[in-house]
Write a protein that holds these residues in place. Structure first.
Motif, PDB file in Angstrom:
ATOM      1  N   ALA A 433       0.818  -1.224   0.000  1.00  0.00           N
ATOM      2  CA  ALA A 433       0.000   0.000   0.000  1.00  0.00           C
ATOM      3  C   ALA A 433       0.854   1.277   0.000  1.00  0.00           C
ATOM      4  CB  ALA A 433      -0.950  -0.016   1.199  1.00  0.00           C
ATOM      5  N   PRO A 434       1.799   1.431   0.932  1.00  0.00           N
ATOM      6  CA  PRO A 434       2.613   2.647   0.878  1.00  0.00           C
ATOM      7  C   PRO A 434       3.484   2.734  -0.375  1.00  0.00           C
ATOM      8  CG  PRO A 434       3.417   1.149   2.589  1.00  0.00           C
ATOM      9  CD  PRO A 434       2.101   0.625   2.130  1.00  0.00           C
ATOM     10  N   LEU A 435       3.903   1.586  -0.919  1.00  0.00           N
ATOM     11  CA  LEU A 435       4.689   1.613  -2.160  1.00  0.00           C
ATOM     12  C   LEU A 435       3.833   2.144  -3.301  1.00  0.00           C
ATOM     13  CD1 LEU A 435       7.269   0.907  -3.751  1.00  0.00           C
ATOM     14  CD2 LEU A 435       6.289  -1.377  -4.121  1.00  0.00           C
ATOM     15  N   ARG A 436       2.579   1.665  -3.356  1.00  0.00           N
ATOM     16  CA  ARG A 436       1.675   2.131  -4.406  1.00  0.00           C
ATOM     17  C   ARG A 436       1.431   3.631  -4.274  1.00  0.00           C
ATOM     18  NH1 ARG A 436      -2.327  -0.201  -7.655  1.00  0.00           N
ATOM     19  NH2 ARG A 436      -3.963   1.281  -8.246  1.00  0.00           N
ATOM     20  N   ALA A 437       1.207   4.105  -3.055  1.00  0.00           N
ATOM     21  CA  ALA A 437       0.960   5.538  -2.846  1.00  0.00           C
ATOM     22  C   ALA A 437       2.184   6.367  -3.256  1.00  0.00           C
ATOM     23  CB  ALA A 437       0.622   5.792  -1.373  1.00  0.00           C
ATOM     24  N   TYR A 438       3.358   5.851  -2.940  1.00  0.00           N
ATOM     25  CA  TYR A 438       4.604   6.559  -3.288  1.00  0.00           C
ATOM     26  C   TYR A 438       4.774   6.625  -4.809  1.00  0.00           C
ATOM     27  CZ  TYR A 438       9.677   7.521  -3.357  1.00  0.00           C
ATOM     28  OH  TYR A 438      10.918   8.061  -3.569  1.00  0.00           O
ATOM     29  N   ALA A 439       4.522   5.511  -5.502  1.00  0.00           N
ATOM     30  CA  ALA A 439       4.648   5.479  -6.958  1.00  0.00           C
ATOM     31  C   ALA A 439       3.612   6.391  -7.612  1.00  0.00           C
ATOM     32  CB  ALA A 439       4.500   4.046  -7.468  1.00  0.00           C
ATOM     33  N   GLU A 440       2.394   6.393  -7.080  1.00  0.00           N
ATOM     34  CA  GLU A 440       1.354   7.265  -7.640  1.00  0.00           C
ATOM     35  C   GLU A 440       1.738   8.731  -7.502  1.00  0.00           C
ATOM     36  OE1 GLU A 440      -2.184   6.237  -5.571  1.00  0.00           O
ATOM     37  OE2 GLU A 440      -2.689   4.535  -6.887  1.00  0.00           O
ATOM     38  N   GLU A 441       2.276   9.108  -6.330  1.00  0.00           N
ATOM     39  CA  GLU A 441       2.653  10.508  -6.113  1.00  0.00           C
ATOM     40  C   GLU A 441       3.760  10.935  -7.075  1.00  0.00           C
ATOM     41  OE1 GLU A 441       3.993  13.550  -2.493  1.00  0.00           O
ATOM     42  OE2 GLU A 441       3.655  11.417  -2.088  1.00  0.00           O
ATOM     43  N   ILE A 442       4.733  10.064  -7.301  1.00  0.00           N
ATOM     44  CA  ILE A 442       5.817  10.408  -8.236  1.00  0.00           C
ATOM     45  C   ILE A 442       5.273  10.524  -9.653  1.00  0.00           C
ATOM     46  CG2 ILE A 442       7.935   9.514  -9.304  1.00  0.00           C
ATOM     47  CD1 ILE A 442       8.691   8.379  -6.584  1.00  0.00           C
ATOM     48  N   SER A 443       4.325   9.663 -10.027  1.00  0.00           N
ATOM     49  CA  SER A 443       3.787   9.699 -11.394  1.00  0.00           C
ATOM     50  C   SER A 443       3.026  10.991 -11.678  1.00  0.00           C
ATOM     51  CB  SER A 443       2.874   8.490 -11.630  1.00  0.00           C
ATOM     52  OG  SER A 443       1.639   8.630 -10.936  1.00  0.00           O
ATOM     53  N   ARG A 444       2.603  11.698 -10.631  1.00  0.00           N
ATOM     54  CA  ARG A 444       1.878  12.960 -10.823  1.00  0.00           C
ATOM     55  C   ARG A 444       2.814  14.149 -11.028  1.00  0.00           C
ATOM     56  NH1 ARG A 444      -1.091  10.931  -6.221  1.00  0.00           N
ATOM     57  NH2 ARG A 444      -3.101  10.052  -6.871  1.00  0.00           N
ATOM     58  N   LEU A 445       4.112  13.980 -10.826  1.00  0.00           N
ATOM     59  CA  LEU A 445       5.057  15.086 -10.971  1.00  0.00           C
ATOM     60  C   LEU A 445       5.130  15.542 -12.427  1.00  0.00           C
ATOM     61  CD1 LEU A 445       8.041  13.792  -8.781  1.00  0.00           C
ATOM     62  CD2 LEU A 445       6.369  15.549  -8.148  1.00  0.00           C
ATOM     63  N   ASP A 446       5.343  16.826 -12.625  1.00  0.00           N
ATOM     64  CA  ASP A 446       5.522  17.349 -13.980  1.00  0.00           C
ATOM     65  C   ASP A 446       6.749  16.709 -14.617  1.00  0.00           C
ATOM     66  OD1 ASP A 446       3.362  18.999 -13.677  1.00  0.00           O
ATOM     67  OD2 ASP A 446       4.555  20.753 -13.068  1.00  0.00           O
TER      68      ASP A 446
END
Length: 739
Positions: A433-446
């Protein structure tokens, strides 16, 4: 000490030369093994986050791909052509079975991953991880390329990737070195003969230069057996060894001939030569060593290697000049002028009247003559204001290099090059779960195109099919995320993305290390940038102290530092104009790109040291005259007249050694050679010929000022030639008594 060296040379000349001959044989035997001990690379800080990330990937994920085989269908074929399909499968199977390979990812491994095929459908990739450390990878890469690359049955296989680039760069360095030396050595000998008008006198400096090179090669062999040493240090050892060895021997031979021409007997001429020119060599070597020692402050072994090579070559050149040239001169005596050539009478004068006349003209009109020169140098320096810096990649190679051609095709014909992706690794286990949240947050970066992880693939916070096997990105004690960016590698936007990723808070209880090519560039610039002020401070302080001990003045060191900074800025600014802005790129055959950070630092340190080398040459004569009571104008005009020929010849010879590397096919070596050669010429001609006399005229008697306390300190610890006899009214010379 110098007095004892002179007496030893007079009474034990043959013994000294016999010992020197034995040392040369040993150095030659050991030194030729240096090439097998040196390594490519070394541009990164081993303690930087990107380096630590690579270590974790190597240890826990099998490492990153470092060799790329591009398989291309020739003619009208495509990847479905039977011959191409068979060649791809054959290549994949052969690499899979090769013990030198740690891992293979191929278009033909059963998955037909579309990311490994070109958009036009006629090219595909086989990605390889070469087993072993840097020293083993070089040999294994060469063997793999020789075995698998080439054209057969309508299919061409080309090698690229980091390992292939490193192999081609290392191979090209050896070729460039041979070409540079084939140019520099004959030209150097020709210039020495022209300068001395005597074959015997010309050969002595060349002998010392070759001894310096052999001695440094031997030192690099020893150091290469103990620690990482860059193969590029060979280039500096060769150029500096030939240049400084000749400079120091030239100074001794010229002073000895001058003493003989004034009527001194051979023993007296040798004593006077070693006391005066020997002292100059000691201080000159110390200033160059001080500048090069600053390179030891930087973590990349690429830069530290140049410190090893540079300091070694300076020490060997100085020692060989002091312990080999004097006994040779003692045995030769007046025969040092043997093999005189028709123009010998015009070059045997002790002084160079032209330099004295130029100095006199500048001192009469300092502003009129110095301001235009200063303006030209500042104009040359102006491109520094827009300088940008990077790290070497395939663009340092010529466009004909195979690994560069592969890189161009990857950029042009493939949808996304995962080889240039940002690599993130965690140092501990991370729950899903925290890995998924971390990957999602990075994917939103410009600037992020896609993120792959063991929790899946993500784009703009949404789940997408992963391009890599999720199972290969997870380990019980670590996780790996592959971030593919939208910007070109090493661009400002790509570097900004690295900073943005590092700002994202990693999952609780673990550290996220950001690696990859762009991260390595960011870390390299930071690693050098934070240490640069300390390195510059070290150079300034040590140079100031040495010049104070040499002159007894606090003004002369400041004057020297300022003028050398101006000439150095002009030379580096010219390199920005050429190699970054692209002027003369077609003529010299290089690709414009940001200046290599490490090579620019090296250029600063080497050129600064060499500038101080000529500063000591000139100041030594001016100090002699000043101590003998000569007036300010005589000090400068006679000082430059007496050193003008030596400095001109020495600078010409050293610049030839550097300019020879302008023939290199490696662009950052070309930049270093042309920049160093240009800096030497600027310093010897414009700074010594114009700016030094102008500064001395403006300073007047204050040029030799020191506070009373420092004058007393210099009297106790400074090295001087001792009391002198009255100055001859015509030559301005004095007879030194002791050291």
């Amino acid at each position: 000490m110098l007095t004892r060296i002179a007496e030893l040379a007079l009474h034990r000349a043959k013994l000294l030369l016999a010992l020197a001959a034995v040392a040369v044989v040993v150095m030659a035997a050991v030194g030729f093994g240096a090439f097998g001990k040196l390594k490519g690379g070394g541009f990164e800080d081993p303690d930087a986050p990107s380096s630590r990330a690579r270590t974790v990937i190597d240890e826990k994920f099998g490492g990153e791909t470092d060799l790329v085989f591009l398989v291309r269908a020739d003619g009208a074929g495509d990847l479905d052509t039977p011959a191409v399909r068979e060649r791809g499968r054959e290549l994949t199977a052969a690499l899979d079975a090769d013990p030198a390979v740690d891992g293979v990812v191929s278009y033909w491994d059963g998955t037909k991953n579309p990311a490994l095929a070109s958009e036009d459908g006629d090219k595909a990739l086989v990605l390889v991880r070469v087993k072993g450390g840097a020293d083993e990878t070089e040999d294994r890469t060469e063997a793999l390329i020789d075995q698998h690359a080439g054209t057969r049955d309508g299919t061409t296989v080309q090698a690229g990737g980091q390992a292939a680039v490193g192999h081609e760069v290392t191979s090209q360095v050896g070729k460039d070195l041979a070409i540079a030396e084939s140019i520099a050595v004959p030209l150097t000998l020709l210039l020495l003969v022209l300068a001395f008008g005597s074959v015997v006198a010309a050969l002595l400096p060349l002998v010392i230069g070759l001894i310096a090179i052999l001695g440094t090669f031997a030192g690099l062999f020893v150091l290469g057996s103990l620690t990482d040493v860059s193969v590029f240090s060979i280039n500096l050892a060769t150029a500096l060894g030939l240049g400084l060895g000749i400079d120091y021997a030239l100074l001794l031979v010229s002073r000895f001939r001058e003493q003989l021409a004034s009527g001194s007997a051979v023993p007296d001429a040798l004593r006077g030569t070693v006391r005066t020119a020997g002292r100059t060599i000691v201080f000159s070597a110390a200033t160059v060593v001080a500048a090069l020692a600053a390179l030891l402050m930087f973590p990349p072994y690429f830069l530290r290697s140049f410190a090893y090579a540079g300091i070694g070559v300076v020490v060997v050149a100085a020692l060989s000049a002091l312990f080999v040239v004097p006994p040779l001169l003692a045995l030769l005596g007046h025969r040092v002028n043997k093999g005189k050539l028709p123009w010998a009478a015009s070059v045997r004068r002790a002084d160079a009247p032209l330099w004295g006349k130029l100095a006199g003209a500048v001192m009469r009109r300092p502003a009129l003559l110095a301001l235009p020169v200063l303006g030209v140098l500042l104009l040359l320096a102006s491109p520094l204001l827009g300088a940008t810096f990077g790290t070497p990649d395939e663009r340092v190679l010529p466009t004909s290099a195979e690994s560069r051609q592969v890189a161009s095709q990857l950029d042009r014909d493939f949808r996304q090059d995962d080889n240039g992706a940002v690599q993130i690794v965690t140092t501990d286990a991370v729950a899903a779960a925290p890995l998924r949240a971390y990957a999602e947050e990075i994917s939103r970066l410009d600037g992020v195109a896609r993120v792959d992880s063991s929790a899946g693939g993500f784009r703009d916070g949404a789940t997408v099919p992963p391009a890599a096997d999720p199972a290969s990105l997870g380990r019980p004690d670590a996780q790996r995320l592959v971030v593919v960016g939208e910007s070109a590698a090493k661009s400002d936007a790509a570097q900004d993305l690295v900073h943005d990723i590092r700002e994202v808070t990693p999952p609780h209880g673990t550290e996220a290390l950001v690696g990859g090519g762009d991260a390595a560039l960011v870390d390299s610039k930071h690693s050098i940038g934070v240490r640069l002020p300390f390195a510059a401070g070290l150079i300034i302080v040590t140079t100031f102290i040495l010049l104070f001990l040499f002159t007894g003045s606090v003004v002369q060191p400041l004057r020297a530092l300022l003028l050398n900074a101006i000439s150095l800025a002009a030379a580096v600014g010219a390199m920005v104009w050429m190699f970054q802005d692209g002027h003369l790129a077609d003529f010299f055959g290089f690709t414009p790109q940001p200046l290599d950070t490490s090579m620019t630092v090296l250029l600063f340190c080497v050129v600064f040291g060499l500038s101080m080398d000529y500063e000591v040459f000139v100041t030594s004569r001016m100090k002699e005259l000043n101590d003998a009571g000569a007036d300010g104008e005589t000090v400068v005009t006679q000082g430059l007249a007496r050193t003008g020929r030596i400095v001109t010849v020495a600078a010409g010879l050293l610049s030839v050694s550097f300019f020879a590397f302008g023939t290199s096919d490696i662009s950052f070596l070309m930049m270093f050679g042309l920049g160093s050669g240009l800096a030497v010429v600027i310093d010897a001609v414009l700074v010594r010929g114009v700016l030094v006399p102008a500064a001395m005229r403006i300073l007047g008697g204050r040029a030799w000022y020191a506070p009373p306390a420092l004058r007393r300190l210099h009297a106790r610890v400074g090295l001087s030639e001792g009391p002198s006899e009255p100055t001859d009214s015509t030559s301005g010379e004095k007879t030194p008594v002791h050291v």
